[in-house]
Design an enzyme around this catalytic site. Sequence first.
Site, PDB file in Angstrom:
ATOM      1  N   LYS A  20       0.562  -1.308  -0.506  1.00 46.94           N
ATOM      2  CA  LYS A  20      -0.160  -0.258   0.337  1.00 46.94           C
ATOM      3  C   LYS A  20       0.848   1.143  -0.059  1.00 46.94           C
ATOM      4  O   LYS A  20       0.556   2.186  -0.897  1.00 46.94           O
ATOM      5  CB  LYS A  20      -0.905   0.107   1.175  1.00 46.94           C
ATOM      6  CG  LYS A  20      -1.753  -1.035   1.040  1.00 46.94           C
ATOM      7  CD  LYS A  20      -2.863  -1.404   2.858  1.00 46.94           C
ATOM      8  CE  LYS A  20      -3.963  -2.569   2.234  1.00 46.94           C
ATOM      9  NZ  LYS A  20      -5.065  -3.159   3.389  1.00 46.94           N
ATOM     10  N   GLN A  27      -3.997  -1.885   9.950  1.00 48.08           N
ATOM     11  CA  GLN A  27      -4.116  -2.762   8.797  1.00 48.08           C
ATOM     12  C   GLN A  27      -4.662  -4.171   9.704  1.00 48.08           C
ATOM     13  O   GLN A  27      -4.318  -4.025  11.461  1.00 48.08           O
ATOM     14  CB  GLN A  27      -2.812  -3.857   8.921  1.00 48.08           C
ATOM     15  CG  GLN A  27      -2.768  -4.600   8.354  1.00 48.08           C
ATOM     16  CD  GLN A  27      -3.147  -4.563   6.829  1.00 48.08           C
ATOM     17  OE1 GLN A  27      -3.139  -3.934   5.767  1.00 48.08           O
ATOM     18  NE2 GLN A  27      -3.459  -5.630   6.545  1.00 48.08           N
ATOM     19  N   ASP A  71     -11.693   3.008   4.606  1.00 48.94           N
ATOM     20  CA  ASP A  71     -12.063   1.479   4.811  1.00 48.94           C
ATOM     21  C   ASP A  71     -13.187   1.547   3.999  1.00 48.94           C
ATOM     22  O   ASP A  71     -13.545   0.594   3.980  1.00 48.94           O
ATOM     23  CB  ASP A  71     -11.493   0.666   5.769  1.00 48.94           C
ATOM     24  CG  ASP A  71     -10.072   0.198   5.364  1.00 48.94           C
ATOM     25  OD1 ASP A  71      -9.815  -0.149   3.703  1.00 48.94           O
ATOM     26  OD2 ASP A  71      -8.935  -0.265   6.300  1.00 48.94           O
TER      27      ASP A  71
END
Length: 295
Positions: free
Chosen positions: A52, A96, A119
């Site tokens: 990422k 994460q 997210d």
Amino acid sequence: MTEVIDGNAVAAGIREGVADCVDALTGADVKPGLATVLMSADPASETYVSMKQRDCEEVGIEGIHVEVDPDAPAEELYATVDELNDDPSVHGVLVQLPLPEHVDKREVVRRIDPAKDVDAFHPENVGRLVAGDPRFKPCTPHGVQRLLEATGVDPEGKEAVVVGRSDIVGKPMANLLFGRDEGGNATTTVCHSRTDDLAEHTRRADVVVAAAGVPEFITGDMLSEGAVVVDVGVNRVERDGDSTLVGDVEFESAERKASAITPVPGGVGPMTRAMLLYNTVKAAALDADVDVPLP
């Protein structure tokens, strides 16, 4: 002939569009920033985060990475999230998963500023999605939508079956498919581990999205002729002494029935990462009240 949908190619086009957005924002004195937070020693998590960060560098997004000791108290992670919420140079915050057992995942999600929740897991953003007014669409379901669009598949009026009811994929995917916006308006069924006769549902579907996390459990005889199959599953299995990645769909038999199908790897995975970049530049544009054309 069955079309094998190239997620890498579609994702590359989106990343190019994101880079253009970054240029436009930079011209307006806005530098999009994405913060990734890792509280794990798991090699897979470390790899995901590094990928990422690399994606950010390639499109011009400022990548900020913070590591928290997996043995540290949960409060240390909460404090890290609070600091990133308050940092004006950070437009997206991603913690994460998975997290250590002593950390309440839901509390972490709730602490992220909804305007930086790229997210789209925060309850406010989930509620906005369900209400039909999303600030951000969750990355994987949105990626599936964009794959269908790139393949020329309009779900409107079609029968869609989502296999899996997770908060991350199954539930938001169903909301996007039956929603009123473009890429929706399908008659949508959600199946799961308690569904009786799963094949009865999948055989009548025009579009099947497999997201249950069970290796190769959807086979060709469970599909209708000409169905479009999107395989979200990523499962590592041992085969002939080697470790390999497979999806939730048994590819060879499904490919013989489907009109289009995503491979694993190379299907949905690249799209999830591309849509994270998309959400980050959208967050930066919203924060600065700058109008840029999103890809």
